[in-house]
Design a protein around this motif. Structure first.
Motif, mmCIF file in Angstrom:
data_model
loop_
_atom_site.group_PDB
_atom_site.id
_atom_site.type_symbol
_atom_site.label_atom_id
_atom_site.label_comp_id
_atom_site.label_asym_id
_atom_site.label_seq_id
_atom_site.Cartn_x
_atom_site.Cartn_y
_atom_site.Cartn_z
ATOM 1 N N PRO A 68 0.966 -1.169 0.120
ATOM 2 C CA PRO A 68 -0.003 -0.403 0.229
ATOM 3 C C PRO A 68 0.953 1.226 0.279
ATOM 4 N N GLY A 69 2.133 1.622 0.422
ATOM 5 C CA GLY A 69 2.862 2.198 0.603
ATOM 6 C C GLY A 69 3.684 2.216 -0.344
ATOM 7 N N HIS A 70 3.380 2.171 -1.800
ATOM 8 C CA HIS A 70 3.886 2.100 -2.914
ATOM 9 C C HIS A 70 2.499 2.309 -3.863
ATOM 10 N N ALA A 71 1.570 2.807 -3.623
ATOM 11 C CA ALA A 71 0.276 3.005 -4.605
ATOM 12 C C ALA A 71 0.181 3.723 -5.435
ATOM 13 N N GLU A 72 0.989 5.065 -5.466
ATOM 14 C CA GLU A 72 1.272 5.826 -6.509
ATOM 15 C C GLU A 72 1.662 4.948 -7.376
ATOM 16 N N ASN A 73 2.851 4.461 -7.346
ATOM 17 C CA ASN A 73 4.065 4.327 -8.186
ATOM 18 C C ASN A 73 3.451 3.036 -9.148
ATOM 19 N N ILE A 74 3.138 1.854 -8.427
ATOM 20 C CA ILE A 74 2.264 1.321 -9.287
ATOM 21 C C ILE A 74 1.219 1.709 -9.991
ATOM 22 N N ARG A 75 0.277 2.744 -10.015
ATOM 23 C CA ARG A 75 -0.424 2.851 -10.671
ATOM 24 C C ARG A 75 0.285 3.754 -11.698
ATOM 25 N N ASN A 76 1.687 4.631 -11.002
ATOM 26 C CA ASN A 76 2.102 5.097 -12.334
ATOM 27 C C ASN A 76 3.010 4.370 -13.130
ATOM 28 N N PHE A 77 2.941 2.977 -13.410
ATOM 29 C CA PHE A 77 2.991 2.098 -14.304
ATOM 30 C C PHE A 77 2.509 2.518 -15.474
ATOM 31 N N ARG A 78 0.794 1.613 -15.431
ATOM 32 C CA ARG A 78 0.131 1.744 -16.457
ATOM 33 C C ARG A 78 0.413 3.250 -17.013
ATOM 34 N N ARG A 79 0.218 4.380 -15.915
ATOM 35 C CA ARG A 79 -0.060 5.841 -16.237
ATOM 36 C C ARG A 79 1.268 6.310 -17.585
ATOM 37 N N THR A 80 2.371 5.960 -16.862
ATOM 38 C CA THR A 80 3.569 6.472 -17.816
ATOM 39 C C THR A 80 3.814 5.662 -19.120
ATOM 40 N N TRP A 81 2.935 4.450 -19.343
ATOM 41 C CA TRP A 81 3.356 3.437 -20.081
ATOM 42 C C TRP A 81 4.095 3.983 -21.059
ATOM 43 N N HIS A 82 3.001 5.593 -22.296
ATOM 44 C CA HIS A 82 3.419 6.171 -23.089
ATOM 45 C C HIS A 82 5.029 6.496 -23.482
#
Length: 202
Positions: A68-82
């Motif tokens: 849970p402490g890495h939630a933002e960067n877990i979501r960032n993996f798809r967000r920054t795929w481009h």
């Protein structure tokens, strides 16, 4: 030697560049922390399940529950795929386009999540030029499993012994050979041209 009629290209690291470090070097500037994140959170094994067809929503929910402490960067993996796919390999694309123009039957076989492949195809128009593509995330199969090579051959009417597969992964090359295909390990466009010439493709 069997006459080679069909040429099948992988996409990532053969036709387009892929590197998750590109956005994450900004998001996690410390190299040791970034390595830990990729080794323990957004791992290769986690990411490849999206290539097999798991949704990003399910993938993110699973990891966030564990980290849970890495939630933002877990979501960032798809967000920054481009940002992970910044450019094509123009020399490799030129080889593929030349083969198509010369009348060879060219298709693509790729480990790719379905949604990110759709995005890539809109960004890189040359991905629309081959006769077709098998996308792992769309069929629920993944290289180097034998089933995806057989599925691709059946879908596009390929004779395995007359098919040459091009991939940057040794495991995927070996998988193609186990399925009865010819295959070459991609290390660069110049070497690819030499390998194809050795197989009678000019």
């Amino acid at each position: 030697m069997t006459e080679n009629h069909h040429i099948v290209f992988d996409i990532g690291k053969v036709l387009i560049h892929y590197d998750p470090e590109l956005p994450f070097s900004r998001l996690i500037p410390d190299a040791a922390k970034r390595k830990w994140f990729f080794d323990n959170v957004c791992t290769h094994d986690w990411n490849i399940e999206q290539d097999r067809g798991r949704t990003w929503e399910d993938a993110e929910a699973m990891l966030i529950a564990e980290h849970p402490g890495h939630a933002e960067n877990i979501r960032n993996f798809r967000r920054t795929w481009h940002e992970m796919v910044p450019h094509a390999y123009d020399d490799s694309v030129a080889v593929m386009e030349r083969l198509i123009d010369a009348g060879y039957d060219v298709t693509m076989l790729t480990n790719f999540a379905a949604d990110t492949f759709g995005e890539a195809r809109e960004r890189f128009s040359f991905l629309k030029k081959p006769r077709g593509v098998t996308v792992s995330g769309e069929v629920g199969l993944i290289k180097p499993d034998r089933a995806i090579y057989d599925r691709h051959a059946a879908t596009f009417g390929l004779e395995p012994s007359a098919t040459i597969f091009i991939d940057d992964s040794r495991a995927n090359v070996d998988g193609a050979r186990a399925a009865g295909w010819q295959a070459v390990l991609f290390t660069g466009a110049n070497r690819l041209e030499r390998d194809l010439q050795a197989l009678g493709i000019s």
